[in-house]
Design an enzyme around this catalytic site. Sequence first.
Site, PDB file in Angstrom:
ATOM      1  N   CYS A  53      24.437  38.533  95.278  1.00  0.00           N
ATOM      2  CA  CYS A  53      23.090  37.964  95.583  1.00  0.00           C
ATOM      3  C   CYS A  53      22.887  37.321  96.366  1.00  0.00           C
ATOM      4  O   CYS A  53      22.479  36.596  97.115  1.00  0.00           O
ATOM      5  CB  CYS A  53      22.455  37.571  94.136  1.00  0.00           C
ATOM      6  SG  CYS A  53      20.413  36.320  94.548  1.00  0.00           S
TER       7      CYS A  53
ATOM      8  N   CYS B 107      12.684  48.890  63.594  1.00  0.00           N
ATOM      9  CA  CYS B 107      12.487  49.593  65.267  1.00  0.00           C
ATOM     10  C   CYS B 107      11.458  48.753  65.935  1.00  0.00           C
ATOM     11  O   CYS B 107      10.328  48.609  66.046  1.00  0.00           O
ATOM     12  CB  CYS B 107      12.565  51.164  65.212  1.00  0.00           C
ATOM     13  SG  CYS B 107      10.918  51.705  64.672  1.00  0.00           S
TER      14      CYS B 107
ATOM     15  N   CYS C 291      22.354  31.073  91.817  1.00  0.00           N
ATOM     16  CA  CYS C 291      22.546  32.469  91.226  1.00  0.00           C
ATOM     17  C   CYS C 291      24.447  32.744  90.771  1.00  0.00           C
ATOM     18  O   CYS C 291      24.977  32.733  92.156  1.00  0.00           O
ATOM     19  CB  CYS C 291      22.164  34.081  92.393  1.00  0.00           C
ATOM     20  SG  CYS C 291      22.039  35.213  91.077  1.00  0.00           S
TER      21      CYS C 291
ATOM     22  N   GLY D 137      10.193  56.350  77.840  1.00  0.00           N
ATOM     23  CA  GLY D 137       8.699  56.305  77.358  1.00  0.00           C
ATOM     24  C   GLY D 137       8.001  55.790  79.453  1.00  0.00           C
ATOM     25  O   GLY D 137       7.494  57.178  79.097  1.00  0.00           O
TER      26      GLY D 137
ATOM     27  N   ASP E 234      20.735  59.373  83.016  1.00  0.00           N
ATOM     28  CA  ASP E 234      20.419  58.420  81.269  1.00  0.00           C
ATOM     29  C   ASP E 234      21.197  59.532  80.845  1.00  0.00           C
ATOM     30  O   ASP E 234      21.951  60.132  80.674  1.00  0.00           O
ATOM     31  CB  ASP E 234      19.019  59.621  80.665  1.00  0.00           C
ATOM     32  CG  ASP E 234      18.429  58.367  79.285  1.00  0.00           C
ATOM     33  OD1 ASP E 234      19.206  58.366  78.489  1.00  0.00           O
ATOM     34  OD2 ASP E 234      17.783  57.865  79.258  1.00  0.00           O
TER      35      ASP E 234
ATOM     36  N   CYS F  91      18.908  35.693  88.925  1.00  0.00           N
ATOM     37  CA  CYS F  91      18.113  34.582  89.169  1.00  0.00           C
ATOM     38  C   CYS F  91      17.561  33.886  88.505  1.00  0.00           C
ATOM     39  O   CYS F  91      17.726  32.671  88.517  1.00  0.00           O
ATOM     40  CB  CYS F  91      17.146  34.742  90.866  1.00  0.00           C
ATOM     41  SG  CYS F  91      18.638  35.337  92.364  1.00  0.00           S
TER      42      CYS F  91
END
Length: 346
Positions: free
Chosen positions: A306, A248, A301, A81, A102, A227
């Site tokens: 990171c 849904c 983190c 979407g 996808d 984080c």
Amino acid sequence: MAESVERLQQRVQELERELAQERSRRVLGGGDGAGGRRIEKMSPEVDSNPKNRLMALKRMGIVSDYEKIRTFAVAIVGVGGVGSVTAEMLTRCGIGKLLLFDYDKVELANMNRLFFQPHQAGLSKVQAAEHTLRNINPDVLFEVHNYNITTVENFQHFMDRISNGGLEEGKPVDLVLSCVDNFEARMTINTACNELGQTWMESGVSENAVSGHIQLIIPGESACFACAPPLVVAANIDEKTLKREGVCAASLPTTMGVVAGILVQNVLKFLLKFGTVSFYLGYNAMQDFFPTMSMKPNPQCDDRNCRKQQEEYKRKEAALPKQDVIQEEEEIIHEDNEWARRCCTC
């Protein structure tokens, strides 16, 4: 057997690189695309060419060089979407290259959203998107991948395309956009971008379809997705257990369109360097409320890459030359100032 499979996988990757290089040469060399002729120069003059209306942003002083948009490559993960509308907007804006990821197929149940059409049902979302987008703007280079990035083998390929799938093959993409609808995929993107030092933008729409957000994540400089994770991630809960049988999530094309528009607006500002890019921008449709904020990275983190990126950012900041702040002295007006005397006697 394992060695032969590995050789086949390596060969597939080599062929994909060769195909991408050939496509890059064709696009950069001015070859024709499907559905129309490549426009060699974007001009600010007014005529029927839609690209000229984009170039008017330069004439109006908004963007210094809009034509630079054609030099950027953006990866979009999730062509649903939000992702499909994001891809369409960037295509119409004249982006240089789009990489679409996808694993899902188009269903008739998707028709309450924008972009996809009933006749595309059954096609993979990336295949349907590429066909539509090529017809909208043949100048854009497309690379599509129909797989789930969260599996081990696909994750490595995803990392490779982020690192080497730029407009010029062998160079990284300029930005990664997360338009997925689950935490596992978001964490996968977060892991990849932290390891690569790749800037990305995350987006999402709530389950009740009346709120959404976007977030800019610069590894080391701003908080990554791990984080300050949502409770479902922090508590290590399997999100599949939260799904209610027979229920849904709601879906509104309006909310998704608003979030996609905000996302692409910030992509353009980030790439073309104009305006202010939001580190976090929310959207509440019930009150038309747009909260903004920025979050610093968490020194503890859970993602080691990171933490590594944070240390690298600190080193870069420390190496920058310090600018001396010069305070201007306030001008003192003496009592014998000619204008002061004149004002007092008038």
